[in-house]
Design a protein around this motif. Sequence first.
Motif, mmCIF file in Angstrom:
data_model
loop_
_atom_site.group_PDB
_atom_site.id
_atom_site.type_symbol
_atom_site.label_atom_id
_atom_site.label_comp_id
_atom_site.label_asym_id
_atom_site.label_seq_id
_atom_site.Cartn_x
_atom_site.Cartn_y
_atom_site.Cartn_z
ATOM 1 N N ARG A 157 14.270 -99.971 25.029
ATOM 2 C CA ARG A 157 14.481 -98.774 25.844
ATOM 3 C C ARG A 157 15.331 -99.092 27.054
ATOM 4 O O ARG A 157 15.333 -100.210 27.532
ATOM 5 C CB ARG A 157 13.134 -98.260 26.345
ATOM 6 N N VAL B 20 27.875 -99.501 7.352
ATOM 7 C CA VAL B 20 27.865 -100.691 8.204
ATOM 8 C C VAL B 20 27.280 -101.868 7.435
ATOM 9 O O VAL B 20 27.816 -102.971 7.455
ATOM 10 C CB VAL B 20 27.063 -100.435 9.490
ATOM 11 N N ASP B 21 26.198 -101.594 6.719
ATOM 12 C CA ASP B 21 25.584 -102.669 5.952
ATOM 13 C C ASP B 21 26.542 -103.209 4.899
ATOM 14 O O ASP B 21 26.610 -104.412 4.669
ATOM 15 C CB ASP B 21 24.290 -102.190 5.291
ATOM 16 N N ASP C 242 25.238 -95.671 8.413
ATOM 17 C CA ASP C 242 24.568 -96.959 8.535
ATOM 18 C C ASP C 242 24.700 -97.795 7.273
ATOM 19 O O ASP C 242 24.868 -98.997 7.331
ATOM 20 C CB ASP C 242 23.087 -96.760 8.859
ATOM 21 N N ARG D 130 18.773 -88.151 22.537
ATOM 22 C CA ARG D 130 19.581 -89.353 22.683
ATOM 23 C C ARG D 130 20.597 -89.411 21.563
ATOM 24 O O ARG D 130 20.361 -88.921 20.477
ATOM 25 C CB ARG D 130 18.707 -90.610 22.583
ATOM 26 N N GLN D 131 21.692 -90.029 21.831
ATOM 27 C CA GLN D 131 22.571 -90.359 20.722
ATOM 28 C C GLN D 131 23.149 -91.752 20.915
ATOM 29 O O GLN D 131 23.134 -92.313 22.000
ATOM 30 C CB GLN D 131 23.659 -89.319 20.502
ATOM 31 N N VAL D 132 23.598 -92.270 19.793
ATOM 32 C CA VAL D 132 24.120 -93.619 19.777
ATOM 33 C C VAL D 132 25.614 -93.565 20.067
ATOM 34 O O VAL D 132 26.334 -92.799 19.447
ATOM 35 C CB VAL D 132 23.850 -94.259 18.407
ATOM 36 N N ALA D 133 26.046 -94.350 21.013
ATOM 37 C CA ALA D 133 27.431 -94.267 21.483
ATOM 38 C C ALA D 133 28.432 -94.437 20.352
ATOM 39 O O ALA D 133 29.424 -93.709 20.272
ATOM 40 C CB ALA D 133 27.666 -95.309 22.561
ATOM 41 N N THR D 134 28.173 -95.377 19.473
ATOM 42 C CA THR D 134 29.167 -95.649 18.436
ATOM 43 C C THR D 134 29.361 -94.460 17.497
ATOM 44 O O THR D 134 30.408 -94.316 16.875
ATOM 45 C CB THR D 134 28.780 -96.888 17.619
ATOM 46 N N GLU E 250 14.820 -97.500 15.655
ATOM 47 C CA GLU E 250 15.879 -98.491 15.777
ATOM 48 C C GLU E 250 16.471 -98.583 17.183
ATOM 49 O O GLU E 250 17.184 -99.515 17.501
ATOM 50 C CB GLU E 250 17.004 -98.150 14.795
ATOM 51 N N THR E 251 16.189 -97.596 18.023
ATOM 52 C CA THR E 251 16.746 -97.667 19.366
ATOM 53 C C THR E 251 15.853 -98.529 20.243
ATOM 54 O O THR E 251 15.685 -98.282 21.417
ATOM 55 C CB THR E 251 16.889 -96.279 20.017
ATOM 56 N N ALA E 252 15.269 -99.524 19.628
ATOM 57 C CA ALA E 252 14.370 -100.420 20.356
ATOM 58 C C ALA E 252 15.087 -100.998 21.561
ATOM 59 O O ALA E 252 16.298 -101.133 21.568
ATOM 60 C CB ALA E 252 13.939 -101.544 19.450
ATOM 61 N N ALA F 113 10.160 -98.046 21.947
ATOM 62 C CA ALA F 113 10.445 -97.108 20.874
ATOM 63 C C ALA F 113 10.003 -97.700 19.550
ATOM 64 O O ALA F 113 10.002 -98.899 19.354
ATOM 65 C CB ALA F 113 11.932 -96.820 20.834
ATOM 66 N N GLU F 114 9.623 -96.815 18.650
ATOM 67 C CA GLU F 114 9.218 -97.276 17.322
ATOM 68 C C GLU F 114 10.434 -97.391 16.404
ATOM 69 O O GLU F 114 10.381 -98.002 15.370
ATOM 70 C CB GLU F 114 8.231 -96.279 16.707
#
Lengths: 600, 409
Positions: free
Chosen positions: A299, A52-53, A49, A7-11, A295-297, A292-293
């Motif tokens: 699902r 972002v923070d 990340d 999986r990958q994160v779109a952003t 950050e991609t909580a 999911a455990e």
Amino acid sequence: MLAPDARQVATDILRPPPGYRLDRAVMTTYSLDLEVLLALPLAVLAQSDEGVDTLLEQPLLLLQALREATDRVHVFVDETGIAVPHLPRELYSALEPSVHPVRAPGGGAFHPKVWVARFASDDEQPVIRVSVASRNLTFDRSWDIALVSEGSPGEAESVPGSASLSDLVRRLPTFAAQTLQPELDAELQHLSEELGRTRFPAPEGFDSEVTFHTLGLSDAPANRAWQPMPTARRVLAIAPFVGADGLRALTASGAKERMLVSRAETLDALPDAVHRQWIDQQVMMEADLEEAEDETAGRPAGLHAKAIIMEHGYRAHWFVGSANLTWSALAGRNVEVMAEVSGSKGYSEGKGVGIDRFLEAGFAQLCAPYAAKDTEPADATSVAAEKALQQLRDDLLHGDLRICCTPGEEDWRWELAGSLPVAAGVEVGYWPVTLNREQARSPVDGASWQLPLERLTAFVAFRLRATAAEVDDLTFVLKLPTEGMPDGRSDRVLRMIINTPERFLQFLRALLGGLEGLMEWAGGEDDEDGQGQHWGSGFDADTLLEDLLRAASRDPERLEAVRSVIEDLTEVSGDAAVVPEELRAIWQAVDQALEGRATR
Amino acid sequence: MPTAPTATLTWIDLTAADRNKVRQVLDLFREQGTVDELGLGTLRDLLSDSLFPGTSVLHTRMRYVLFIPWIYRAMERDDKRISDVSGEARAREIALIEALKSGDGGSGIIGSEAGRGLSRLPSSAYWAALVRWGVFVPRQSQSWYHRHFRRLARAEPAGRADDPGVTWTQEPTWHPRVPEPPTDLFEAANFRLTREEAAFVQGCIQANVNGSLLAWLAGEGGAGLGSSAALWEEPQVWEAPSTITGIAELAQRFSLHVEGAPLLYNLLLAEMRRDRAGDHNGTDSDRIEDYRERLGEWAAREAGEAPFNPDALWALAAQRGVAVKPPQKRFVEAWSEAIARSGAASVADSTALRQLIEKRERMLKGARARTVNHSRLLDWRGDVGVGRMSFRWPQVRQMLTDLHHGLAN
């Protein structure tokens, strides 16, 4: 091979490679959630990340990020596809320069989900990254596939596989519902030209380059469906929406082995002839998906991916992208983009990109055989009512609606001009997205709003409600042409955000490093006991002076930001109330001390 | 050379984390509403705290008073394996949400919607109660506890306080008689207090906030509480000693007396917005009618009572060491005097009271006051701060019901 956990994160797709910066991003989508568009600057300008923070902790930086992002990120969205945001925000009007409603020339949906990001570097060739996906710019939780590839424009030669994508980008301005700025048009032409010279490598396991297929660019739709491959022996088709006509484009390849993965509701609606032809029908199981455990909580729930895998000889060809297996998609009514890659199909337990390898890698476990069930035919009144709503929406789109803004003494008059179509049995409500939806009005006697400048917007929310049947309201946002919209509005919007002493202090705290307090401030507001939220309280001169002095000694640059904000606010609002008098006195003392030191 | 060509074929997400971040950002820019539009909150809290010390509107169920010590006591035992105390505590509280969902605990799970994105943890909502009721013995803030966690955890002796022969080298963190947690706490938790647990909580409340309505209702007096919507509708309340019922009466009278103020404020806003915005389909006109009607109903009830004298309230504040700011005092007194002089029925059309409300809002919010800031007026949703003060009764009633169910086991 595309295991469920690959999986990958779109952003992340917009994050520049090391040494590069995002120069421009062009994105196409069928539907758009404005909140997603607000999320992008975070990804664009923060490299990680942690970045972002940091942005989150420094709202001023974030505002700057937004402003820059609206220059660099351009979204082309089907003109019906902007969703009504769940809360009104002045910030949304700052996004207007980024959002371009478009219309498919073939009369169907503008449906492609392509991201083209151009990254520049001072001493290297630019890098162009392309993502072809089934993902819209929304937070829907669904199973979506993306093929991402990057390359640099080569010398003069044109790359056949990239021609079709280049064509899409070149023609975007002609699909736009409103004329684009000439600069943007020129940039698109330039990007299109570069795309045409760029080879896009295929992912690991494939040995081809990426070939892009763009459907529906012509205003004279073909009378036949696009066929991914003329001949094949075996096919696996995945799509949430499927029609008998669309499937015929695949059976025409002569493939003997056919497997179809879709949604149960879709399969329920297919005619028996299709069920006989496609014996192996599967649906994705949703109950078995574990939380999911990481950050991609949250699902994915629900199939949204569109992929066709066809095997011929020793090779397997993958087609992924936006096209459902429907007539509208494949016969050129819609605009669609699919990316094709191919490779050896491989043998059992080994390498390869064939259907079996894909199923083994975990996809088979996500699927369960489809069990046919009888469906209740839709109630005719509801069907008719839904049709009426959609018809009225189309009439609205093709009318001459526009927004007129005229200055008044204090506020601006914001009104919808042009003829608003009507339909029997449909109530229309509309409102500027910068207001909340309770303020929807119906178009009787030309309703207008008195709005402060920062609430003026080209985004108008519509709600169409059927009076005769119990069907869901049809809601959407249109970006309409404007007349009399004042300049400098987006600057004003951003500055207006710091419009109170409290917010000013909040920003100041952030600037001076009082970050913990900031998040608490942001988090604790729905609290009846929130006594700390009182306007006018929470200002502790001693603490602030201490912070300012600490910043002055350790990190004087931080104070530059404070200086510019204070000057900006005093100049723009002329309203001393935003910068509390006590603070102004403190600031002047610190400022003079600094100047004294600088000249010493 | 540019970077090595790369390509991937994957499933793709826009994550919940992305979404939460955007929400956080948007919240920074949000027009912050407040339930307490006219700045009566401190007086409301003065009464709530007198009646029900330690409680909060964020409270849901009584057993949280034990969940939190259980979580932290286990962490004190695991102390050496924990690097980030507040992160670990947060993770365990989040795990408890899932456990409560699996158990058949009923309603009141804090964070059952927000899950891991929960911004206010149960421990922070209940900390004041834990301190006030003597469950957290050092009577310090949660962040103090986190900061000194290691030192405190190591000082804890292995045995229980009621074991013979154990002597304390230092004050304990958690009350030594906090009952043992159930073994499956993190698998399937529920809100049912055992008899032992209920007796412990009852003991803490009665030892630490004796003389309050809360302590009275936690004892015999509160067994068999009904489902009354307001505390003054609960017959058991009026059986308490007169020092307690005096405060309950004051709360009842005060809340009725000031209920008219937010109604008048909203009426004012509806009129302003209608006049200013030219609302053609008349939603604000409907609201004006509605608020006039509600003001009329309120006035009828208010007129049936003896005139309200705020002195009792100032006396209570003084007695409890709560400073009432002069403008707040003046606002309440002006409101009371006007009603005593002209009658409650005149409120809707009283120029003086309208000015009083406008002035009060401007004082509290400055340029953000809806009566002067058009942008804020546009965001007005039609009712802000309306409704009678409840003094946390719905929360307290549920927690006391939990307690008495436990005692009856």
